[in-house]
Design a protein around this motif. Structure first.
Motif, PDB file in Angstrom:
ATOM      1  N   GLY A 134       0.780  -0.902  -0.034  1.00 43.72           N
ATOM      2  CA  GLY A 134      -0.303   0.149   0.222  1.00 43.72           C
ATOM      3  C   GLY A 134       0.815   1.311   0.454  1.00 43.72           C
ATOM      4  O   GLY A 134       0.179   2.450  -0.315  1.00 43.72           O
ATOM      5  N   VAL A 135       2.172   1.028  -0.141  1.00 43.88           N
ATOM      6  CA  VAL A 135       2.596   1.893   0.081  1.00 43.88           C
ATOM      7  C   VAL A 135       2.244   3.386  -1.146  1.00 43.88           C
ATOM      8  O   VAL A 135       2.063   4.970  -1.030  1.00 43.88           O
ATOM      9  N   GLU A 136       2.419   3.324  -2.620  1.00 42.91           N
ATOM     10  CA  GLU A 136       2.104   4.065  -3.328  1.00 42.91           C
ATOM     11  C   GLU A 136       0.837   4.549  -3.497  1.00 42.91           C
ATOM     12  O   GLU A 136       0.183   5.689  -3.170  1.00 42.91           O
ATOM     13  N   LEU A 137      -0.259   3.411  -3.302  1.00 36.03           N
ATOM     14  CA  LEU A 137      -1.632   4.533  -3.622  1.00 36.03           C
ATOM     15  C   LEU A 137      -2.401   4.603  -2.523  1.00 36.03           C
ATOM     16  O   LEU A 137      -3.647   5.380  -2.471  1.00 36.03           O
ATOM     17  N   PHE A 138      -2.260   4.142  -1.360  1.00 35.34           N
ATOM     18  CA  PHE A 138      -3.471   4.134   0.310  1.00 35.34           C
ATOM     19  C   PHE A 138      -2.893   5.437   0.298  1.00 35.34           C
ATOM     20  O   PHE A 138      -4.157   5.598   0.792  1.00 35.34           O
ATOM     21  N   PRO A 139      -1.765   6.575   0.007  1.00 34.22           N
ATOM     22  CA  PRO A 139      -2.146   7.185   0.091  1.00 34.22           C
ATOM     23  C   PRO A 139      -3.189   9.017  -0.054  1.00 34.22           C
ATOM     24  O   PRO A 139      -3.557   9.704  -0.361  1.00 34.22           O
ATOM     25  N   LEU A 140      -3.517   7.436  -1.502  1.00 33.21           N
ATOM     26  CA  LEU A 140      -5.073   8.579  -2.336  1.00 33.21           C
ATOM     27  C   LEU A 140      -6.186   7.670  -2.654  1.00 33.21           C
ATOM     28  O   LEU A 140      -6.498   7.146  -2.947  1.00 33.21           O
ATOM     29  N   ALA A 141      -6.597   6.614  -0.744  1.00 32.51           N
ATOM     30  CA  ALA A 141      -6.996   5.960  -0.890  1.00 32.51           C
ATOM     31  C   ALA A 141      -8.790   6.615  -1.004  1.00 32.51           C
ATOM     32  O   ALA A 141      -9.765   5.982  -1.566  1.00 32.51           O
ATOM     33  N   ARG A 142      -9.103   7.673  -0.753  1.00 34.34           N
ATOM     34  CA  ARG A 142     -10.007   8.800  -0.935  1.00 34.34           C
ATOM     35  C   ARG A 142     -10.930   8.307  -2.557  1.00 34.34           C
ATOM     36  O   ARG A 142     -11.943   8.385  -2.114  1.00 34.34           O
ATOM     37  N   ARG A 143     -10.021   8.632  -2.719  1.00 34.76           N
ATOM     38  CA  ARG A 143     -10.169   8.485  -4.339  1.00 34.76           C
ATOM     39  C   ARG A 143     -10.497   7.252  -4.983  1.00 34.76           C
ATOM     40  O   ARG A 143     -11.053   6.851  -5.872  1.00 34.76           O
ATOM     41  N   PHE A 144     -10.089   6.030  -4.576  1.00 32.10           N
ATOM     42  CA  PHE A 144     -10.483   4.856  -4.974  1.00 32.10           C
ATOM     43  C   PHE A 144     -11.867   4.164  -3.731  1.00 32.10           C
ATOM     44  O   PHE A 144     -12.208   4.036  -2.717  1.00 32.10           O
TER      45      PHE A 144
END
Length: 768
Positions: free
Chosen positions: A213-223
């Motif tokens: 989750g290093v790359e995408l989880f900081p943007l989790a609210r958009r997923f």
């Protein structure tokens, strides 16, 4: 004259400074005008030097000789338009007879040098018309995207091309893409621009980030959904395959296509459907795809094959269903195993950032354009973010995405300061949640919660089953820090609309989810429990009143049972014991002298294994033994001797405990609840007329309301009708509190209206 010289020097110095520090400003103020004049002055000579002229025709030469004039010069392409842009000039040319667009493309490097511009590219607009785009400076050195144009569905501006044009990721034109790049090559920046560009669109984003989750989880609210491990990724991909099949069925139904037509031959897609019927497009972003293809055991290999198969299916058929793939990684070649080459062939949109070797570049463009492979190898290492992009047409270009951070866009310091203030406020109130810790998904946290939650093993199995079958399917992949009340409302709505889930069962699932999220709040992974929001309500439960059996029905069921099981009815209807408590009733629990039955244990099944356990809610109790039941038990004990049964205590691996049980099966062993219910209890219900006879397959209808628990309802109804207090009935039944007894059996209590009338009447008569 002196002032004029000073002004000229100042202007020249300003132009030089701008060209050095702010090339974009220089181009808009000085560069465009200077370049335009230079091109117009040098045009004819440059074209001749670059071999882009044609000799005069024979009739023009003959006419010149006849009129005694000089021989006409060679003719260059005719200028149709010269238009300045924010980054350069656009020159549209009409080619002379005999010239080809390839001639202009081959001369672009010479034109760049001759016209004194930074870069030149060309493309053929139509037969005989070529557009030459010139850039006045290195637009990729400091990317500045132009003002957004009118948005189009699934067309995302993600980068700037080397000719100054915007590079769009157009999913409807190129449905699936592959992005390769080494570490620190700018691949992550490209991904973030893609996610940010998709956010305003009506699209569902599904992320698979196998780097924990290093790359995408900081943007989790958009997923809409995120997976951080191969197991969850497999669940997501197979769910998408199922969704794709449903969309195909919808397309068939709306366009009246025969069911016999294979999916691959359907030419229509979701964009041909009416807007109210159109499924939401889905973009699947996979980061570090190699992690999905690696395996170290047979089970992992099977999982890997299923993942790649799902990806290939989505790549082959997903476009029509509105499912688009965006695969990212450092390498993507045949060494990742079977199916990878087939998958790569479907990923026609290719982007390669700086790669580690020529083989990696060849993986991206080897089957599309050899020139693009060479360009990818030559990408500079000191300028991350520059990439080469191409597609199946063979065309390619260098691009660079504007730099974006994981938190705030560039030049928005005020937002960053407000964010810091908010974080400081949360920390002072004890509500701060570390985003790195909260990236764990609901499923990942719930599994750990089950392991440490202090409930008995049997209840743990039931809770785990409810979460696995329902909650994990609906919200399992959602990160904890992304939970909002709307997600819980969606869960409740999905449970209520599921015909296979009853109201009471749905409320139990909701209670499990609420308990997990409450634990997450206690562990500092959530600031507050979204289930506690005022807008969230638990699933509705249909209120059903208990309808107790009549004494005749109890007797009929008892008479229909085999002789050895009839006293079990006496213990249920005469003492209010649960089925597990009856099966676990031991010889020493019956005190005939005192007329008491001591309920000390029950038999429970945990994952198919029988264990002794305390009664429900750990409430040991003494229940009055009616004389009729006391008279029946000795005869039963004489006919069917108590048998010593040894079982684990509380859990399958618990200490062994022995007890001489009153009720055993025909083999003098433990009465298994499932066998008893099917082989003995339901035939007795049918004989008593409570349910229908077995069907042709030998199976009886479901009879949940006529289970052995109906004997407890009968017991409670008799006591309440006789005027026994709610508190006493609750104690005898082993309920957690009298309130539960009152809620279940209040309607069975005798009416007090007659007593009220009599009491008031006597009072008034006495007063009179």
């Amino acid at each position: 004259m002196t002032w004029l010289m000073v002004a000229v020097v100042v202007v020249v110095a300003a132009a030089g400074l701008l060209r050095w520090r702010r090339p974009a400003w220089y181009w808009l103020t000085f560069g465009a005008l200077v370049a335009t004049v230079r091109i117009l002055v040098r045009y004819a000579s440059v074209m001749e030097a670059c071999g882009l002229t044609v000799p005069p025709s024979r009739w023009r030469l003959a006419l010149a000789r006849m009129t005694n004039r000089p021989a006409p010069e060679s003719r260059p392409p005719r200028i149709l338009r010269l238009r300045p842009t924010r980054t350069g000039l656009v020159l549209r040319l009409k080619l002379q007879p005999g010239q080809d667009a390839f001639d202009v493309a081959a001369a672009t490097d010479r034109l760049r040098h001759s016209f004194g511009v930074y870069g030149v590219t060309s493309r053929e607009l139509r037969s005989g018309v070529v557009e030459v785009r010139m850039t006045g400076y290195d637009v990729l050195q400091r990317v500045q995207m132009p003002a957004p144009a009118e948005p189009r569905p699934m067309r995302i501006p993600v980068a700037l091309r080397e000719d100054g044009a915007v590079h769009y990721r157009d999913y409807r034109a190129v449905p699936h893409g592959l992005t390769l790049g080494a570490t620190e090559s700018g691949k992550s920046v490209y991904q973030r621009n893609l996610v940010a560009g998709l956010a305003p669109h009506h699209v569902a984003l599904v992320g698979i980030d196998c780097k924990q989750g290093v790359e995408l989880f900081p943007l989790a609210r958009r997923f809409s959904a995120l997976a951080d491990n191969p197991d969850t990724a497999l669940d997501l991909l197979e769910a998408l395959v199922g969704h794709m099949k449903d969309v195909y069925q919808l397309i068939r139904a709306e366009q009246r296509i025969s069911v016999a037509v294979p999916d691959a031959e359907i030419a229509a897609d979701i964009w041909d459907l009416r807007e109210d019927l159109r499924a939401v497009p889905v973009v699947v972003l996979v980061d570090e795809v190699a992690e999905l293809a690696l395996f170290a055991s047979k089970d992992e290999e099977k999982r890997r094959d299923r993942i790649i198969t799902a990806l290939v299916r989505l790549a082959q058929l997903g476009r029509a269903a509105g499912i688009y793939l965006e695969i990212c990684g450092q390498r993507f070649g045949s060494e990742l195993g079977k199916g990878i080459t087939m998958l790569r062939a479907q990923l026609t949109g290719r982007t390669a950032h700086r790669v580690n070797d020529e083989t990696s570049a060849d993986m991206a463009f080897g089957d599309l354009s050899p020139d693009a492979v060479l360009a990818a190898i030559q990408l500079p290492t000191d300028t991350p973010g520059i990439a080469v992009t191409g597609d199946s047409t063979g065309g390619w270009a260098r691009i660079r995405a504007p730099h974006t951070t994981k938190s705030f866009p560039d030049r928005q310091k005020r937002l960053a300061e407000l964010w810091l203030i908010e974080i400081a406020s949360d920390m002072s109130r004890g509500r701060y949640v570390d985003p790195r810790a909260a990236r764990v998904t609901f499923k990942g946290y719930a599994v750990k919660w089950l392991e440490t939650h202090g409930i008995d093993p049997a209840s743990q199995v039931v809770v785990e089953q409810r979460l696995r079958l329902h909650a994990f399917r609906l919200i399992g992949s959602r990160p904890l820090d992304s939970f909002r009340p709307e997600h819980i409302r969606g869960l409740v709505s999905a449970l209520e609309n599921d015909p296979a889930v009853s109201g009471g069962y749905a409320r139990n699932i909701y209670g499990d989810v609420r308990a997990v999220l409450s634990a997450a709040v206690d562990d500092g992974l959530l600031p507050r429990n979204p289930c506690s929001a005022k807008s969230v309500r638990p699933p509705a439960v249909e209120q059903r009143r208990v309808v107790p059996w009549l004494p005749e029905q109890v007797q009929a069921v008892r008479a229909a049972l085999p002789q050895r099981y009839r006293p079990m009815v006496d213990m249920g209807a005469g003492c209010g014991l649960r089925q597990g408590e009856i099966v676990g009733l031991a010889e020493d629990a019956v005190d005939f002298a005192s007329g008491i039955v001591r309920v000390l244990r029950q038999v429970k099944l945990i994952r198919g294994k029988a264990v002794f356990a305390p009664p429900k809610c750990n409430k040991e109790r003494d229940v009055p033994l009616p004389p009729s039941v006391a008279d029946a038990l000795p005869a039963h004990m004489d006919a069917f001797k108590p048998v010593e049964i040894t079982l684990p205590w509380r859990k399958p691996d618990g200490p062994k405990v022995s007890a001489r049980l009153l009720f055993t099966n025909t083999a003098s062993g433990l009465v298994w609840r499932s066998n008893f219910n099917v082989q003995e209890w339901k035939p007795a219900l049918a004989a008593a007329g409570l349910i229908s006879e077995a069907g042709a397959d030998g199976k009886y209808e479901s009879a949940r309301e006529h289970g052995m628990h109906a004997l407890r309802h009968f017991y409670a109804s008799v006591l309440l009708d006789a005027g026994e207090s709610i508190k006493a009935v609750s104690e005898y039944l082993g309920h957690a509190d009298p309130g539960l007894t009152l809620r279940v059996y209040a309607h069975l209590m005798p009416s007090s209206q007659e007593r009220t009338r009599s009491a008031i009447d006597q009072s008034l008569r006495f007063s009179g």
